[in-house]
Motif scaffolding. Structure first.
Motif, PDB file in Angstrom:
ATOM      1  N   UNK A  47      -5.208  12.551   8.534  1.00 36.32           N
ATOM      2  CA  UNK A  47      -4.867  11.149   8.767  1.00 36.32           C
ATOM      3  C   UNK A  47      -4.131  10.557   7.582  1.00 36.32           C
ATOM      4  N   UNK A  48      -4.304   9.259   7.389  1.00 35.05           N
ATOM      5  CA  UNK A  48      -3.691   8.566   6.267  1.00 35.05           C
ATOM      6  C   UNK A  48      -4.737   8.369   5.176  1.00 35.05           C
ATOM      7  N   UNK A  89       8.497   6.052   6.417  1.00 39.49           N
ATOM      8  CA  UNK A  89       7.932   7.233   5.775  1.00 39.49           C
ATOM      9  C   UNK A  89       8.978   8.042   5.017  1.00 39.49           C
ATOM     10  N   UNK A  90       8.518   8.717   3.991  1.00 41.36           N
ATOM     11  CA  UNK A  90       9.342   9.660   3.218  1.00 41.36           C
ATOM     12  C   UNK A  90       8.669  11.016   3.275  1.00 41.36           C
ATOM     13  N   UNK A 124       3.753   7.147   3.224  1.00 37.29           N
ATOM     14  CA  UNK A 124       3.977   5.919   3.975  1.00 37.29           C
ATOM     15  C   UNK A 124       3.675   4.716   3.098  1.00 37.29           C
ATOM     16  N   UNK A 159       4.400  -1.023   8.475  1.00 29.36           N
ATOM     17  CA  UNK A 159       4.722   0.238   7.817  1.00 29.36           C
ATOM     18  C   UNK A 159       6.227   0.478   7.733  1.00 29.36           C
ATOM     19  N   UNK A 160       6.607   1.237   6.707  1.00 29.73           N
ATOM     20  CA  UNK A 160       7.949   1.787   6.631  1.00 29.73           C
ATOM     21  C   UNK A 160       8.053   3.056   7.468  1.00 29.73           C
ATOM     22  N   UNK A 187      -6.732   3.799  -4.845  1.00 35.04           N
ATOM     23  CA  UNK A 187      -7.263   4.083  -3.532  1.00 35.04           C
ATOM     24  C   UNK A 187      -8.190   5.285  -3.601  1.00 35.04           C
ATOM     25  N   UNK A 188      -8.155   6.089  -2.557  1.00 35.74           N
ATOM     26  CA  UNK A 188      -9.077   7.218  -2.479  1.00 35.74           C
ATOM     27  C   UNK A 188      -8.574   8.477  -3.183  1.00 35.74           C
ATOM     28  N   UNK A 198       0.162  11.101   4.281  1.00 30.14           N
ATOM     29  CA  UNK A 198      -0.279  11.532   5.597  1.00 30.14           C
ATOM     30  C   UNK A 198      -0.135  13.032   5.702  1.00 30.14           C
ATOM     31  N   UNK A 254       0.287   5.334   1.117  1.00 27.55           N
ATOM     32  CA  UNK A 254      -0.558   6.345   1.730  1.00 27.55           C
ATOM     33  C   UNK A 254       0.175   7.679   1.715  1.00 27.55           C
ATOM     34  N   UNK A 270      -5.353   6.600   1.398  1.00 27.70           N
ATOM     35  CA  UNK A 270      -4.809   5.570   0.520  1.00 27.70           C
ATOM     36  C   UNK A 270      -4.696   6.085  -0.910  1.00 27.70           C
ATOM     37  N   UNK A 312       3.913  13.668   3.696  1.00 26.14           N
ATOM     38  CA  UNK A 312       4.582  12.471   4.183  1.00 26.14           C
ATOM     39  C   UNK A 312       3.964  11.277   3.456  1.00 26.14           C
ATOM     40  N   UNK A 371       0.832  -1.203   0.000  1.00 25.18           N
ATOM     41  CA  UNK A 371       0.000   0.000   0.000  1.00 25.18           C
ATOM     42  C   UNK A 371       0.869   1.255   0.000  1.00 25.18           C
TER      43      UNK A 371
END
Lengths: 113, 116
Positions: free
Chosen positions: B42-43, B110-111, B90, B107-108, B58-59, B37, B35, B45, B88, B33
């Motif tokens: 929130x997160x 994040x970048x 994820x 999860x990773x 996703x959304x 953020x 995402x 997708x 951000x 996935x």
């Protein structure tokens, strides 16, 4: 479409006290899964606790427990004996039957020494 | 333990550039996935994939594409970066969810991507 609502953008708790974070969701599915994730300042999201909707018993993981009210579509997280390391963003998440995870907007928890 | 690795923790790019965000997981997970953020949102997708070469929107897929040529790697592509894609990002992976499976996502780190 499913939605997840966290109505508390920020909460504070004294060290060693108990705090409850709220989460409500909306769905027409009968079988689903709910999760609470923690995101500390280091950024990596960590699973805190999970709950299967078909189970009536509330999940518990050490100091973390949930109050799952399926009819009310409520899934709150209780943290007992709060510790400084509990300070983080907490996200409630719903997993749909189609693989997707839907997250709330998060609650920032501050733990006061 | 599951390890999800994102190639960069911080990235700065210019508008109009093509940007690649890479994600690798080491647990043979079928599902991956992406995402974004944002504070107060929130997160959300962007895309997900439940198998090699398979992808689902996703959304918020607009302005993004993905690639999954190998099971362990899921790339997010910003075709022509714009300032509203500063965020951000994820990456996450999970086992399949067939039947009654309570498998969570992993999860990773994040970048944090800035588009100037």
């Amino acid at each position: 479409a499913q939605t997840v609502t966290q109505s508390q953008p920020e909460m504070s708790v004294q060290e060693a006290e108990t705090v409850t974070l709220s989460c409500t969701y909306d769905t027409s599915e009968s079988d689903y899964y709910l999760f609470w994730y923690k995101q500390p300042p280091s950024r990596q999201m960590i699973l805190v606790i999970r709950q299967e909707a078909y189970k009536q018993q509330n999940a518990t993981e050490n100091r973390f427990s949930v109050n799952f009210q399926k009819a009310a579509k409520s899934f709150s997280l209780k943290i007992s004996d709060s510790q400084l390391g509990d300070a983080a963003m907490y996200f409630c998440a719903y997993r749909t039957q189609a693989y997707k995870y839907i997250f709330g907007t998060g609650t920032r928890l501050k733990v006061l020494a | 333990d599951v390890k999800v690795t994102q190639s960069s923790r911080y990235l700065v790019k210019r508008t109009g550039e093509k940007v690649f965000l890479e994600c690798v997981q080491d647990m043979d997970h079928e599902n991956m996935f992406w995402y974004r953020q944002d504070p107060g949102l929130g997160l959300r997708l962007i895309y997900f994939s439940y198998d090699v070469k398979m992808k689902e929107k996703g959304d918020i897929p607009e302005g993004y594409s993905v690639s999954r040529e190998k099971k362990e790697r899921f790339s997010l592509i910003l075709e022509s970066a714009s300032t509203n894609q500063t965020s951000m990002y994820l990456c996450a992976s999970s086992l399949p969810v067939a039947g009654r499976s309570n498998q969570p996502q992993h999860f990773g780190d994040g970048t944090r991507l800035s588009i100037l």
